[in-house]
Design an enzyme around this catalytic site. Sequence first.
Site, PDB file in Angstrom:
ATOM      1  N   GLY A  48      78.019 -14.618  48.329  1.00 26.50           N
ATOM      2  CA  GLY A  48      77.224 -13.578  48.974  1.00 26.50           C
ATOM      3  C   GLY A  48      75.729 -13.606  48.738  1.00 26.50           C
ATOM      4  O   GLY A  48      74.962 -13.152  49.574  1.00 26.50           O
ATOM      5  N   GLU A 102      72.628 -11.226  42.679  1.00 26.45           N
ATOM      6  CA  GLU A 102      73.864 -10.782  43.319  1.00 26.45           C
ATOM      7  C   GLU A 102      73.572 -10.214  44.709  1.00 26.45           C
ATOM      8  O   GLU A 102      72.476  -9.727  44.977  1.00 26.45           O
ATOM      9  CB  GLU A 102      74.515  -9.676  42.463  1.00 26.45           C
ATOM     10  CG  GLU A 102      75.699 -10.154  41.648  1.00 26.45           C
ATOM     11  CD  GLU A 102      76.949 -10.417  42.485  1.00 26.45           C
ATOM     12  OE1 GLU A 102      76.847 -10.771  43.674  1.00 26.45           O
ATOM     13  OE2 GLU A 102      78.043 -10.275  41.921  1.00 26.45           O
ATOM     14  N   ASP A 103      74.578 -10.276  45.568  1.00 24.72           N
ATOM     15  CA  ASP A 103      74.430  -9.642  46.883  1.00 24.72           C
ATOM     16  C   ASP A 103      74.559  -8.126  46.758  1.00 24.72           C
ATOM     17  O   ASP A 103      73.782  -7.380  47.332  1.00 24.72           O
ATOM     18  CB  ASP A 103      75.454 -10.194  47.886  1.00 24.72           C
ATOM     19  CG  ASP A 103      76.904 -10.103  47.403  1.00 24.72           C
ATOM     20  OD1 ASP A 103      77.155  -9.739  46.230  1.00 24.72           O
ATOM     21  OD2 ASP A 103      77.809 -10.405  48.212  1.00 24.72           O
ATOM     22  N   ASP A 106      78.864  -3.283  43.453  1.00 27.55           N
ATOM     23  CA  ASP A 106      79.729  -2.259  44.028  1.00 27.55           C
ATOM     24  C   ASP A 106      80.361  -1.481  42.871  1.00 27.55           C
ATOM     25  O   ASP A 106      79.791  -0.530  42.372  1.00 27.55           O
ATOM     26  CB  ASP A 106      80.754  -2.961  44.918  1.00 27.55           C
ATOM     27  CG  ASP A 106      81.678  -2.018  45.652  1.00 27.55           C
ATOM     28  OD1 ASP A 106      81.316  -0.852  45.819  1.00 27.55           O
ATOM     29  OD2 ASP A 106      82.771  -2.444  46.055  1.00 27.55           O
ATOM     30  N   LYS A 134      75.652   0.198  45.141  1.00 25.17           N
ATOM     31  CA  LYS A 134      76.330   1.417  45.604  1.00 25.17           C
ATOM     32  C   LYS A 134      76.593   2.286  44.378  1.00 25.17           C
ATOM     33  O   LYS A 134      77.666   2.191  43.771  1.00 25.17           O
ATOM     34  CB  LYS A 134      77.668   1.071  46.263  1.00 25.17           C
ATOM     35  CG  LYS A 134      77.578   0.307  47.575  1.00 25.17           C
ATOM     36  CD  LYS A 134      78.991   0.046  48.098  1.00 25.17           C
ATOM     37  CE  LYS A 134      78.995  -0.723  49.399  1.00 25.17           C
ATOM     38  NZ  LYS A 134      80.352  -1.176  49.787  1.00 25.17           N
ATOM     39  N   VAL A 156      79.267  -2.728  54.329  1.00 24.72           N
ATOM     40  CA  VAL A 156      78.179  -3.342  55.100  1.00 24.72           C
ATOM     41  C   VAL A 156      78.382  -4.840  55.277  1.00 24.72           C
ATOM     42  O   VAL A 156      79.077  -5.480  54.478  1.00 24.72           O
ATOM     43  CB  VAL A 156      76.811  -3.089  54.411  1.00 24.72           C
ATOM     44  CG1 VAL A 156      76.453  -1.611  54.420  1.00 24.72           C
ATOM     45  CG2 VAL A 156      76.801  -3.637  52.982  1.00 24.72           C
ATOM     46  N   ASP A 162      79.714 -10.396  53.791  1.00 32.30           N
ATOM     47  CA  ASP A 162      80.703 -10.722  54.805  1.00 32.30           C
ATOM     48  C   ASP A 162      81.782  -9.662  54.965  1.00 32.30           C
ATOM     49  O   ASP A 162      82.042  -8.863  54.060  1.00 32.30           O
ATOM     50  CB  ASP A 162      81.413 -12.022  54.421  1.00 32.30           C
ATOM     51  CG  ASP A 162      82.321 -11.842  53.203  1.00 32.30           C
ATOM     52  OD1 ASP A 162      81.798 -11.468  52.136  1.00 32.30           O
ATOM     53  OD2 ASP A 162      83.543 -12.032  53.328  1.00 32.30           O
ATOM     54  N   ARG A 168      78.012 -13.111  57.645  1.00 33.63           N
ATOM     55  CA  ARG A 168      76.996 -13.450  56.633  1.00 33.63           C
ATOM     56  C   ARG A 168      75.673 -13.891  57.263  1.00 33.63           C
ATOM     57  O   ARG A 168      74.614 -13.738  56.672  1.00 33.63           O
ATOM     58  CB  ARG A 168      77.474 -14.594  55.728  1.00 33.63           C
ATOM     59  CG  ARG A 168      78.657 -14.269  54.843  1.00 33.63           C
ATOM     60  CD  ARG A 168      78.821 -15.373  53.798  1.00 33.63           C
ATOM     61  NE  ARG A 168      80.133 -15.397  53.177  1.00 33.63           N
ATOM     62  CZ  ARG A 168      80.494 -14.646  52.132  1.00 33.63           C
ATOM     63  NH1 ARG A 168      79.646 -13.784  51.622  1.00 33.63           N
ATOM     64  NH2 ARG A 168      81.704 -14.756  51.625  1.00 33.63           N
TER      65      ARG A 168
HETATM   66  P1  IMP Z   1      81.871  -5.532  42.366  1.00 30.28           P
HETATM   67  O1  IMP Z   1      82.841  -4.431  42.732  1.00 30.28           O
HETATM   68  O2  IMP Z   1      80.549  -4.964  41.880  1.00 30.28           O
HETATM   69  O3  IMP Z   1      82.481  -6.474  41.376  1.00 30.28           O
HETATM   70  O4  IMP Z   1      81.572  -6.348  43.695  1.00 30.28           O
HETATM   71  C1  IMP Z   1      82.507  -7.274  44.142  1.00 30.28           C
HETATM   72  C2  IMP Z   1      82.143  -7.963  45.424  1.00 30.28           C
HETATM   73  O5  IMP Z   1      82.649  -7.173  46.496  1.00 30.28           O
HETATM   74  C3  IMP Z   1      80.681  -8.135  45.790  1.00 30.28           C
HETATM   75  O6  IMP Z   1      80.053  -9.239  45.164  1.00 30.28           O
HETATM   76  C4  IMP Z   1      80.807  -8.380  47.282  1.00 30.28           C
HETATM   77  O7  IMP Z   1      81.125  -9.728  47.543  1.00 30.28           O
HETATM   78  C5  IMP Z   1      81.972  -7.498  47.659  1.00 30.28           C
HETATM   79  N1  IMP Z   1      81.514  -6.264  48.331  1.00 30.28           N
HETATM   80  C6  IMP Z   1      81.402  -5.026  47.808  1.00 30.28           C
HETATM   81  N2  IMP Z   1      80.964  -4.132  48.717  1.00 30.28           N
HETATM   82  C7  IMP Z   1      80.784  -4.850  49.865  1.00 30.28           C
HETATM   83  C8  IMP Z   1      80.341  -4.494  51.204  1.00 30.28           C
HETATM   84  O8  IMP Z   1      80.001  -3.340  51.530  1.00 30.28           O
HETATM   85  N3  IMP Z   1      80.317  -5.518  52.111  1.00 30.28           N
HETATM   86  C9  IMP Z   1      80.657  -6.796  51.804  1.00 30.28           C
HETATM   87  N4  IMP Z   1      81.081  -7.171  50.590  1.00 30.28           N
HETATM   88  C10 IMP Z   1      81.141  -6.198  49.624  1.00 30.28           C
HETATM   89 MG    MG Z   2      79.834 -11.404  46.004  1.00 32.82          MG
END
Ligand code: IMP
Ligand code: MG
Length: 178
Positions: A48, A102-103, A106, A134, A156, A162, A168
């Site tokens: 991402g 990081e993208d 979450d 978020k 998003v 994606d 993407r």
């Molecule tokens: P984490 O929950 O912070 O570990 O995030 C895990 C991964 O979920 C991120 O790196 C993204 O690849 C994916 N992700 C979380 N929210 C979104 C979104 O709104 N759109 C697309 N990918 C997301």
């Molecule tokens: Mg990711």
Amino acid sequence: MADIQVLDKTFVPFISKEEICQRVAAIAAQINIDYAGKRPLMLGILNGSFIFAADLFRGLTIDAEISFIKLASYKGTSSTGHVVTAIGMEEDLHGRHIIIVEDIIDTGKTIHSFLPELKHRQPASIRIATFLAKPEALQHDVKADYTAFEIENKFVVGYGLDYDGFGRNLPDLYVLKG
Ligand code: IMP
Ligand code: MG
């Protein structure tokens, strides 16, 4: 900007590429100040982050390196039962100033589970730059040092993010309709 379709879902325009460009430039400018003379190593988390990392990296005027890693998670023996390991981390990180890219943060789980492995390699410092965060979804004690946009807890796509592998390549950011 018009609504778009990615696979079976409709997304509406959310953050324009012009706004994105401005925020990324602002973060790059801040990193140029914070890391002057430090030769940081940006560590992009695939897939991402590749577009954000590329734009951010081009905004750097200081000496800096970039590398990318992929994180694979598996059930480990730790108390959490969940271990994240980095694939492709060949650099010697000892004594380096690391900026994780990081993208999106979450739940924060990805970064949270990867930090111990990173710290084990004894870098001089670790900071996190994320395109999106978020705050409402956060479940772990993870805080980015550089965040382009804090958004609501909505799904998003675009600018590297994606939906099931697609979307993407969209230059703007879109949010799920409804
Ligand atoms: P984490 O929950 O912070 O570990 O995030 C895990 C991964 O979920 C991120 O790196 C993204 O690849 C994916 N992700 C979380 N929210 C979104 C979104 O709104 N759109 C697309 N990918 C997301
Ligand atoms: Mg990711």
